[in-house]
Design an enzyme around this catalytic site. Structure first.
Site, mmCIF file in Angstrom:
data_model
loop_
_atom_site.group_PDB
_atom_site.id
_atom_site.type_symbol
_atom_site.label_atom_id
_atom_site.label_comp_id
_atom_site.label_asym_id
_atom_site.label_seq_id
_atom_site.Cartn_x
_atom_site.Cartn_y
_atom_site.Cartn_z
ATOM 1 N N LYS A 125 36.234 44.149 38.173
ATOM 2 C CA LYS A 125 37.249 43.308 38.805
ATOM 3 C C LYS A 125 36.665 42.685 40.054
ATOM 4 O O LYS A 125 35.829 43.294 40.725
ATOM 5 C CB LYS A 125 38.480 44.144 39.185
ATOM 6 C CG LYS A 125 39.727 43.313 39.359
ATOM 7 C CD LYS A 125 40.292 42.982 37.994
ATOM 8 C CE LYS A 125 41.664 42.390 38.063
ATOM 9 N NZ LYS A 125 42.321 42.521 36.753
HETATM 10 N N1 GLU Z 1 42.949 39.723 34.659
HETATM 11 C C1 GLU Z 1 43.361 40.102 33.338
HETATM 12 C C2 GLU Z 1 43.629 41.599 33.273
HETATM 13 O O1 GLU Z 1 43.917 42.230 34.260
HETATM 14 C C3 GLU Z 1 42.402 39.599 32.265
HETATM 15 C C4 GLU Z 1 41.001 40.077 32.369
HETATM 16 C C5 GLU Z 1 40.054 39.407 31.392
HETATM 17 O O2 GLU Z 1 40.499 38.655 30.553
HETATM 18 O O3 GLU Z 1 38.851 39.669 31.502
HETATM 19 O O4 GLU Z 1 43.634 42.179 32.233
#
Ligand code: GLU
Length: 436
Positions: A125
């Protein structure tokens, strides 16, 4: 949050009182659930430590020349939780209250989420402390490009693949794609997902998280013998996840009785016209403020309002020990990451409320991100029908799998989801072994 590091400008500008939180540290909230699952799995202490520890944490200073000529330095993060199942994957959020402990928790949740839905990615993240609502498109572009340049050795189609998250969108993904591609001297569209379709994005990606929320909600309703046509829904948060989930649940026959965004809640027991609310927000700077189709309520009133299904799709720590005793919903489908605190979990369990945990309920986004990455690498793009039917199948399978684990161990769906995903990652780690 205790040691809250913000840059000088943010500290001067954002001094809102901290909300009452049950668990001040989201990473600890993650570990608390992990501990219960680890005990059920009888996880070896060494493996426990390996799996709970982020493998790499990148912190970077991002200098940006603002439109008025001032130079500001923002702080950005990218946490790679682990890469056991594959390249790391996860979104990037832009917000004034981004915190490293939060990014660490979100990265870990990506690891469990990917494992749960059988997507061959590890978890990561990113986050930048900034207030995108007060920044011009040019400032946002320069911030995004410099953050990407600083992370040039971290990102990569085979290494770490970012995506949108809170306050980041397709345009920001396009800038990441372009900056990364300029550095590598070729167009690398698989370096990022959630990008515009014309640049190699996937059909159905924008709707994917909301669609996944709808699929697992219907699966849960089936198990509880509830009919969508007789059910009411309250949705907290009206961004990409909340608005689409509301729209799709409405399409299934549910009555949406409450919605909300940062400006507060909006209630109409007769049913809110979701298309009108989406159009209203689009025409009013992406907020529902003054929306005429409903009565204003507070966000806390929304959480506890009379409804059958509650979809928290805003941010962390919304369902707490303070409001959990008054929740009237039979099902909580977590569109957001970490909306329920561990203490609230205990109360909801005791009250027999079914919580479809975040790592399952909102996994539709990363599932279609995986489809997008596959399509980019093949250079062959799927129809919306193919994307949606594969997504529905994967979400349904994951829900059934978690439900079975919950029954087997007599635990909540949340603990079952952790058990199932930790077991998969631990099995993979055992097979790979430890390189010495
Ligand atoms: N931000 C989204 C999540 O928390 C998508 C992450 C992604 O598609 O890599 O799942």
């Amino acid at each position: 949050m205790t040691t809250f590091k913000r840059n000088v400008y943010e500290r001067a500008v954002y001094q809102e009182p901290a909300p009452i939180r049950d668990n001040e540290n989201p990473f600890e909230a993650m570990v608390e659930r992990f501990d219960v699952a680890a005990k059920i799995l009888g996880l070896d202490p060494g493996l426990y430590e390996y799996l709970v520890t982020p493998s790499r944490i990148h912190i970077t200073a991002i200098p940006v020349v603002m439109d008025d000529g001032r130079l500001r330095v923002f702080e950005g993060y990218r946490v790679i939780h682990n890469e056991i199942l594959g390249p790391s994957k996860g979104g990037i959020r832009y917000a004034p209250d981004v915190h490293l402990e939060e990014v660490k928790a979100l990265a870990a949740w990506m690891t469990w989420k990917c494992a749960l839905v059988n997507v061959p990615f590890g978890g990561a993240k990113g986050g930048v402390i900034c207030n995108p609502k007060e920044m011009s498109p040019g400032e946002l572009e320069r911030l995004t490009r410099r953050y990407t340049a600083n992370m040039i050795d971290v990102f990569g189609p085979d290494k770490d693949i970012p995506a949108p998250d809170m306050n980041t969108n397709e345009q920001i993904m396009a800038w990441i794609l372009d900056t990364y591609s300029m550095h590598s001297r070729r167009t690398e569209n698989a370096v990022v997902t959630g990008k515009p379709i014309i640049l190699g994005g996937s059909r159905g990606r924008r709707e994917a998280t909301g669609r996944g929320v709808m699929t697992v909600t219907l699966a849960a309703m089936e198990r509880l013998g509830m009919r969508p046509g007789d059910s009411t829904v309250a949705v907290q948060g009206f961004g990409n996840v909340g608005s689409i989930a509301a729209q799709l649940l409405r399409d299934q026959g549910c009555r949406i009785v409450a919605i909300s965004d940062v400006t507060g809640g909006y209630h109409n027991a007769g049913g809110i016209d979701i298309d009108a609310a989406i159009a209203y927000a689009a025409a009013h700077g992406n907020t529902l403020e003054g929306f005429p189709g409903a009565e204003p309520i507070t966000n806390d009133e929304l959480i506890t309002c009379a409804c059958d299904v509650l979809v928290p799709a805003a941010k962390e720590d919304q369902v707490t020990r303070h409001n959990a005793p008054n929740i009237q919903a039979k099902i909580i489908a977590e569109g957001a990451n970490g909306p329920t605190t561990p203490r609230a979990d205990d109360i909801l369990n005791e009250r027999g409320i079914m919580v479809i945990p975040d790592i399952l309920a909102n996994a539709g986004g990363v599932t279609v991100s995986y489809f997008e990455w596959v399509q980019d690498r093949q250079g062959y793009f799927w129809t919306t029908e193919r994307v949606n039917s594969r997504l529905d199948r994967m979400m349904r399978t994951a829900f059934d799998q978690v439900f079975d684990v919950a029954q087997k161990h007599d635990v909540s769906l949340r603990i079952a989801a952790y058990v199932d995903s930790i077991r998969k990652v631990a099995d993979a780690l055992r097979l790979r072994g430890i390189y010495a």
